[in-house]
Design an enzyme around this catalytic site. Structure first.
Site, mmCIF file in Angstrom:
data_model
loop_
_atom_site.group_PDB
_atom_site.id
_atom_site.type_symbol
_atom_site.label_atom_id
_atom_site.label_comp_id
_atom_site.label_asym_id
_atom_site.label_seq_id
_atom_site.Cartn_x
_atom_site.Cartn_y
_atom_site.Cartn_z
ATOM 1 N N CYS A 229 56.805 29.028 50.297
ATOM 2 C CA CYS A 229 57.877 29.782 49.615
ATOM 3 C C CYS A 229 58.670 28.908 48.655
ATOM 4 O O CYS A 229 59.167 29.391 47.651
ATOM 5 C CB CYS A 229 58.799 30.425 50.637
ATOM 6 S SG CYS A 229 59.485 29.239 51.803
ATOM 7 N N GLU B 24 64.719 35.890 54.658
ATOM 8 C CA GLU B 24 64.177 34.671 54.036
ATOM 9 C C GLU B 24 63.065 35.121 53.095
ATOM 10 O O GLU B 24 61.945 35.402 53.543
ATOM 11 C CB GLU B 24 63.641 33.719 55.108
ATOM 12 C CG GLU B 24 64.716 33.151 56.029
ATOM 13 C CD GLU B 24 65.565 32.070 55.372
ATOM 14 O OE1 GLU B 24 65.104 31.468 54.374
ATOM 15 O OE2 GLU B 24 66.681 31.826 55.847
#
Ligand code: NAD
Length: 522
Positions: A256, A222
């Site tokens: 993010c 990720e």
């Protein structure tokens, strides 16, 4: 626990090899596989959150000045919902998942069994240090694995809280928390895991991927990237600005999937900047004093962000305070695509606007960079959003909002290209931490159905086998059942008629039996 120093032999209980062997041994006992064990551990994880909400919020405040509301919604409730969903669906997920049948498997039982990998390593990042560590863990437990958790050492208060409190709730043989910086994480990565789930920068992601490759260990990565926002002239400017500013300033931009930069025409830029200025004031009148705005996590990150402001055209914001690592919500206008702020993931409350001629130039701009983790479009024209979705790619996308797609547990969350490999959330987490075992269960019988596969081979057998195995659109489930039942009922009926000929119509009896027997009274 802390790792024992590297010079200590690999018989020491804090040595990575020993830790992994311990977890492997626990996995081999088979105790993580039962439904009851998984349910009990997930329930305990829920208890951990319920009983430590305040302590977790306190740690997050110390690490990031994270407001309580953000902590509860984005770190705690979101993971608790993952657990609730798992507890609700776990039995179904653990059972066989039947797949489509073909003519050749009409009488068989083809299905997928989701089985645990074994011992998995989960490495978390500092920006959402609870969520990004424990949300994947929910999937790992649900799938029946043992877990080694490695929180980020940068958010040190949260790291310590999790290290001290979490083991009190979970099975000690199967779940371990280990505290480690980059060097020690390197030592951990030398060991052979059955799965690695990593959240963090693309640069470290490559290190993790390389270490995993040595053992052919499957991974989920990720990672990050620059998530663009398109704004077109049909969008409601104030609402667009409000949503973008909220998403950008959540966790002070250290998210993010935060909007990284905006692409719009010069005409839209003017209106958008005005709307952003107003929205920013409405959301956070005095961000420095407000308890609702985070700080930058470390001096290193603060200095990097401060550097990105140099020689930029600041539309508003741009205030910095080194002592508290504060950077105010900042919008930069007319940004040169070649400037440093456009050459790296920003990961802070700084939002550059890059003017472009039209939608095609915007699409080209995005496609000339790495594949982003998220992509956002604000428009009232579906043709615009459709065109952008069709002509670009990204891990996820959201039309007319930002960030919110990651809160939909039915949507897999993850990147593409340099923004990541794999995905999780909801069922996708369970899938991620499971090996999909394909099973075809056949009966010992009905061999004539595919007898044409056996030697001696012949042309007619080739034709028969080819016809049986040839792809055809799936038979509707009810049709297969109907054929089986229909065939059964028909053969039963025929059998009954043949054993009771007097029930047959006279003409049929004449054909089948010749002379019509007289004892049926006809
Ligand atoms: P990071 O890569 O510095 O650290 C992440 C983890 O890797 C930490 O646990 C750290 O201890 C470990 N680590 C650091 N250096 C290492 C090394 N040399 N060898 C082995 N392990 C090492 O990332 P970060 O700064 O914590 O997080 C920021 C980045 O993460 C941003 O790029 C952001 O976009 C990305 N991110 C992605 C997601 C996502 O879900 N895709 C979520 C959060 C953050």
């Amino acid at each position: 626990m802390r790792l024992s120093p590297s010079q200590n032999g690999d018989t020491n209980s804090g040595h990575p090899k020993v830790i992994v062997e311990r977890l492997n041994a626990a996995f081999r006992t088979g105790k993580t596989r039962s439904y009851d064990f998984r349910k009990a551990q997930l329930t305990q994880l829920l208890r951990f959150f319920d009983e430590n909400t305040d302590t977790l919020c306190e740690a997050l405040w110390k690490d990031l000045h994270k407001p309580r509301q953000e902590a509860i919604l984005t770190e705690i409730e979101i993971v608790k919902n993952e657990i609730r969903k798992c507890l609700h669906d776990l039995k179904k997920w653990m059972g066989p998942h039947p797949v489509e049948k073909s003519i050749s498997t009409l009488m068989d039982n083809p299905y997928i069994l989701y089985e645990p990998y074994g011992t998995v390593l989960i490495i978390g990042a500092w920006n959402y240090p609870v969520n990004l560590l424990l949300s994947p863990m929910v999937g790992a437990i649900a799938a029946g694995n043992c877990v080694l958790l490695k929180p980020s050492e940068v958010s040190e208060n949260t790291e310590r809280t999790i290290e001290q409190l979490l083991p009190r709730y979970l099975d000690k043989d199967c779940f371990e928390v280990v505290c480690a910086g980059p060097e020690d994480t390197g030592r951990i990565l030398k060991e052979k895991f059955d799965y690695i789930f990593y959240t963090g920068s693309t640069m470290v992601g490559k290190i993790v991927y390389e270490a995993a490759a040595k053992h052919l260990t499957p991974v989920t990565l990720e990672l990050g990237g620059k998530s663009p926002v398109f704004v077109d002239s049909t969008a409601d400017m104030y609402l667009t600005a409000k949503r973008i500013m909220w998403g950008k300033n959540l966790n002070a931009g250290q998210t993010c999937i935060a909007p990284d930069y905006v692409l719009c025409t010069p005409a839209v830029q003017g209106k958008l900047v005005d709307a952003m200025k107003k929205a920013s004031k409405d959301l956070l009148a005095d961000p420095k004093q407000a308890p609702d705005f985070c700080r930058i996590v470390s001096t290193r990150q603060f200095d990097r962000l401060k550097g990105l402001l140099e020689q930029q055209n600041v539309a508003f914001g741009g205030d910095v305070d080194t002592t508290s690592r504060y950077i105010s919500p900042t919008v930069l206008r007319d940004v040169d695509p070649e400037s440093p702020v456009m050459k790296q993931e920003i990961f802070g409350p700084i939002l550059p606007i890059v003017p472009v001629k039209d939608i095609d130039s915007a699409i080209n701009f995005v496609n000339s960079g790495e594949k982003p983790l998220a992509l956002y479009v604000f428009t009232n024209d579906n043709n615009v959003s459709d065109k952008i979705l069709r002509q670009t790619t990204s891990g996820g996308a959201c039309i007319n909002d930002v960030i919110m797609h990651c809160a939909v547990d039915a949507l897999p969350f993850g990147g593409v290209g340099s923004s990541g490999i794999g995905s999780y959330h909801g069922f996708s987490s369970f899938e991620t931490f499971s090996h999909k075992r394909s099973v075809l269960q056949k009966k010992l019988g009905w061999d004539f159905l595919l007898a044409s596969r056996y030697p001696p081979y012949s042309n007619s057998k080739i034709n028969t086998t080819t016809a049986l195995l040839k792809y055809r659109p799936a038979l509707p489930k009810w049709l297969g059942t109907a054929i089986v039942f229909g065939a059964g009922a028909l053969s039963g009926y025929v059998l009954r008629l043949l054993t009771n000929p007097q029930q047959l119509p006279r003409e049929v009896r004449e054909v089948v039996y010749g002379d019509v027997p007289m004892h049926d009274g006809m």
